[in-house]
Scaffold this active site. Structure first.
Site, PDB file in Angstrom:
ATOM      1  CB  SER A 149     -14.774   6.355 -28.719  1.00 10.52           C
ATOM      2  OG  SER A 149     -15.832   5.628 -29.302  1.00 10.52           O
ATOM      3  CB  THR A 168      -1.045   0.016   1.140  1.00 15.25           C
ATOM      4  OG1 THR A 168      -0.417  -0.418   2.345  1.00 15.25           O
ATOM      5  CG2 THR A 168      -2.234  -0.858   0.822  1.00 15.25           C
ATOM      6  NE  ARG A 191       0.701  -7.553 -19.954  1.00  9.03           N
ATOM      7  CZ  ARG A 191      -0.085  -8.416 -20.589  1.00  9.03           C
ATOM      8  NH1 ARG A 191       0.415  -9.181 -21.548  1.00  9.03           N
ATOM      9  NH2 ARG A 191      -1.353  -8.544 -20.254  1.00  9.03           N
ATOM     10  NE  ARG A 217     -20.893   3.358 -30.023  1.00  4.77           N
ATOM     11  CZ  ARG A 217     -21.928   3.551 -29.190  1.00  4.77           C
ATOM     12  NH1 ARG A 217     -21.733   3.634 -27.892  1.00  4.77           N
ATOM     13  NH2 ARG A 217     -23.158   3.648 -29.667  1.00  4.77           N
ATOM     14  CD  GLU A 272      -9.074   2.138 -26.910  1.00  7.59           C
ATOM     15  OE1 GLU A 272      -9.904   1.453 -26.256  1.00  7.59           O
ATOM     16  OE2 GLU A 272      -8.332   1.663 -27.779  1.00  7.59           O
ATOM     17  CG  HIS A 276      -2.141  -4.968 -16.740  1.00  4.79           C
ATOM     18  ND1 HIS A 276      -1.290  -5.584 -15.865  1.00  4.79           N
ATOM     19  CD2 HIS A 276      -1.859  -5.473 -17.964  1.00  4.79           C
ATOM     20  CE1 HIS A 276      -0.507  -6.425 -16.538  1.00  4.79           C
ATOM     21  NE2 HIS A 276      -0.832  -6.368 -17.811  1.00  4.79           N
TER      22      HIS A 276
HETATM   23  C1  LIG Z   1       2.539 -13.344 -20.988  1.00  5.31           C
HETATM   24  C2  LIG Z   1       1.065 -13.177 -20.742  1.00  5.31           C
HETATM   25  C3  LIG Z   1       0.162 -13.965 -21.424  1.00  5.31           C
HETATM   26  C4  LIG Z   1      -1.216 -13.820 -21.201  1.00  5.31           C
HETATM   27  N1  LIG Z   1      -2.088 -14.592 -21.911  1.00  5.31           N
HETATM   28  C5  LIG Z   1      -3.412 -14.456 -21.705  1.00  5.31           C
HETATM   29  C6  LIG Z   1      -4.369 -15.252 -22.436  1.00  5.31           C
HETATM   30  O1  LIG Z   1      -3.997 -16.081 -23.255  1.00  5.31           O
HETATM   31  N2  LIG Z   1      -5.693 -15.059 -22.205  1.00  5.31           N
HETATM   32  C7  LIG Z   1      -6.143 -14.176 -21.285  1.00  5.31           C
HETATM   33  O2  LIG Z   1      -7.353 -14.050 -21.078  1.00  5.31           O
HETATM   34  N3  LIG Z   1      -5.282 -13.386 -20.587  1.00  5.31           N
HETATM   35  C8  LIG Z   1      -3.948 -13.506 -20.773  1.00  5.31           C
HETATM   36  N4  LIG Z   1      -3.076 -12.712 -20.067  1.00  5.31           N
HETATM   37  C9  LIG Z   1      -3.605 -11.677 -19.174  1.00  5.31           C
HETATM   38  C10 LIG Z   1      -3.459 -12.096 -17.686  1.00  5.31           C
HETATM   39  O3  LIG Z   1      -4.237 -13.242 -17.396  1.00  5.31           O
HETATM   40  C11 LIG Z   1      -3.895 -10.942 -16.765  1.00  5.31           C
HETATM   41  O4  LIG Z   1      -5.260 -10.666 -16.988  1.00  5.31           O
HETATM   42  C12 LIG Z   1      -3.112  -9.668 -17.029  1.00  5.31           C
HETATM   43  O5  LIG Z   1      -1.737  -9.936 -17.102  1.00  5.31           O
HETATM   44  C13 LIG Z   1      -3.374  -8.665 -15.906  1.00  5.31           C
HETATM   45  O6  LIG Z   1      -2.703  -9.124 -14.744  1.00  5.31           O
HETATM   46  P1  LIG Z   1      -3.287  -8.889 -13.296  1.00  5.31           P
HETATM   47  O7  LIG Z   1      -4.609  -9.550 -13.135  1.00  5.31           O
HETATM   48  O8  LIG Z   1      -2.223  -9.297 -12.309  1.00  5.31           O
HETATM   49  O9  LIG Z   1      -3.430  -7.283 -13.266  1.00  5.31           O
HETATM   50  P2  LIG Z   1      -4.631  -6.401 -12.700  1.00  5.31           P
HETATM   51  O10 LIG Z   1      -5.902  -6.721 -13.410  1.00  5.31           O
HETATM   52  O11 LIG Z   1      -4.153  -4.982 -12.739  1.00  5.31           O
HETATM   53  O12 LIG Z   1      -4.812  -6.889 -11.221  1.00  5.31           O
HETATM   54  C14 LIG Z   1      -3.767  -6.633 -10.277  1.00  5.31           C
HETATM   55  C15 LIG Z   1      -3.938  -7.602  -9.132  1.00  5.31           C
HETATM   56  O13 LIG Z   1      -5.180  -7.321  -8.481  1.00  5.31           O
HETATM   57  C16 LIG Z   1      -5.785  -8.554  -8.069  1.00  5.31           C
HETATM   58  N5  LIG Z   1      -7.073  -8.673  -8.765  1.00  5.31           N
HETATM   59  C17 LIG Z   1      -7.575  -7.862  -9.737  1.00  5.31           C
HETATM   60  N6  LIG Z   1      -8.799  -8.273 -10.088  1.00  5.31           N
HETATM   61  C18 LIG Z   1      -9.071  -9.363  -9.349  1.00  5.31           C
HETATM   62  C19 LIG Z   1     -10.178 -10.256  -9.287  1.00  5.31           C
HETATM   63  N7  LIG Z   1     -11.251 -10.123 -10.042  1.00  5.31           N
HETATM   64  N8  LIG Z   1     -10.113 -11.271  -8.410  1.00  5.31           N
HETATM   65  C20 LIG Z   1      -9.040 -11.459  -7.608  1.00  5.31           C
HETATM   66  N9  LIG Z   1      -7.936 -10.663  -7.630  1.00  5.31           N
HETATM   67  C21 LIG Z   1      -7.978  -9.628  -8.492  1.00  5.31           C
HETATM   68  C22 LIG Z   1      -4.812  -9.674  -8.421  1.00  5.31           C
HETATM   69  O14 LIG Z   1      -3.965  -9.900  -7.327  1.00  5.31           O
HETATM   70  C23 LIG Z   1      -4.004  -9.073  -9.555  1.00  5.31           C
HETATM   71  O15 LIG Z   1      -2.717  -9.636  -9.710  1.00  5.31           O
HETATM   72  C24 LIG Z   1      -1.692 -12.853 -20.277  1.00  5.31           C
HETATM   73  C25 LIG Z   1      -0.763 -12.067 -19.585  1.00  5.31           C
HETATM   74  C26 LIG Z   1       0.596 -12.212 -19.799  1.00  5.31           C
HETATM   75  C27 LIG Z   1       1.551 -11.328 -19.051  1.00  5.31           C
END
Ligand SMILES: Cc1cc2nc3c(=O)[nH]c(=O)nc-3n(C[C@H](O)[C@H](O)[C@H](O)COP(=O)(O)OP(=O)(O)OC[C@H]3O[C@@H](n4cnc5c(N)ncnc54)[C@H](O)[C@@H]3O)c2cc1C
Length: 187
Positions: free
Chosen positions: A73, A40, A149, A75, A71, A64
């Site tokens: 748009s 935090t 990333r 549209r 963004e 993320h």
């Molecule tokens: C190399 C690579 C390949 C990927 N391939 C695919 C793919 O094939 N298909 C696909 O759909 N996605 C894919 N992704 C996307 C991946 O699954 C994540 O959605 C994306 O990297 C965002 O990561 P994040 O959830 O940690 O980040 P954020 O969404 O910013 O979340 C940050 C953190 O908050 C918490 N959090 C956020 N939302 C929730 C929730 N609803 N429940 C519980 N905890 C939560 C988690 O701790 C998370 O790590 C890929 C990502 C990478 C890096």
């Protein structure tokens, strides 16, 4: 918004330990926060970026969820004829790639000229077309973005953006980002 000092301030508030602050102990504190995932204090540092990238990169970026996006748009705005030029398109001839992109764009213009509305006309545009968005994100979420990333499993194009973001952020928070690189990123 914020700096290394902001992270220290937020963390020291937790323990009322302002009197223990020295450059060395602050450095150790930042390392401790990173290693123990006491995240935090990093959320009190916030960045806003304006990003211009192809739609396929934006799509990965917007997965993320911890951050805010606005963004341009298609549209309401007309797309420009601006495509991402990859270094390689595999076995496909590069001119073929450009022809395909331009062909899609010509179809788009044809729809617009025939008074098809923009939200429908855009359906023929390729993922290589450029988009623009504003991204506001706190440092904790930004570090998660960078960890995922900058990894070699991420696609080349988003990795290039992530490298640039790391450079920009390191200029602003040299102590935190150096520790982040040592303790988290390359471990
Ligand atoms: C190399 C690579 C390949 C990927 N391939 C695919 C793919 O094939 N298909 C696909 O759909 N996605 C894919 N992704 C996307 C991946 O699954 C994540 O959605 C994306 O990297 C965002 O990561 P994040 O959830 O940690 O980040 P954020 O969404 O910013 O979340 C940050 C953190 O908050 C918490 N959090 C956020 N939302 C929730 C929730 N609803 N429940 C519980 N905890 C939560 C988690 O701790 C998370 O790590 C890929 C990502 C990478 C890096």
């Amino acid at each position: 918004m914020g700096s290394d000092q902001r992270v220290i301030e937020a963390a020291r508030l937790c323990w009322d330990s302002f009197d223990k602050s020295t450059p060395e102990s602050d450095n150790r504190l930042i390392k401790h926060l990173l290693i123990k995932e006491h995240k935090t204090p990093f959320e009190h540092v916030v960045f806003t970026f304006k990003i211009r990238c192809p739609i396929f990169v934006a799509r990965q970026w917007m997965r993320h969820r911890i951050g805010s996006f606005c963004e341009r748009s298609l549209r309401y705005c007309t797309s420009k004829r601006e495509f991402y030029n990859p270094f390689t398109v595999g076995s496909v001839n590069y001119n073929e790639y450009k022809l395909m992109c331009n062909g899609s764009y010509e179809s788009y213009l044809l729809f617009i000229d025939n008074e098809v509305n923009q939200e429908t006309a855009r359906m023929v545009l390729p993922l290589s077309i450029m988009t623009e968005f504003m991204w506001t994100v706190n440092l904790s979420s930004l570090m998660n973005f960078l960890k995922l990333r900058l990894d070699k499993s991420a696609q080349h194009e988003i990795r290039e953006f992530a490298k640039h973001i790391l450079e920009v952020v390191t200029e602003i928070l040299p102590v935190t980002m150096k520790s982040f690189e040592q303790e988290i990123l390359y471990k």
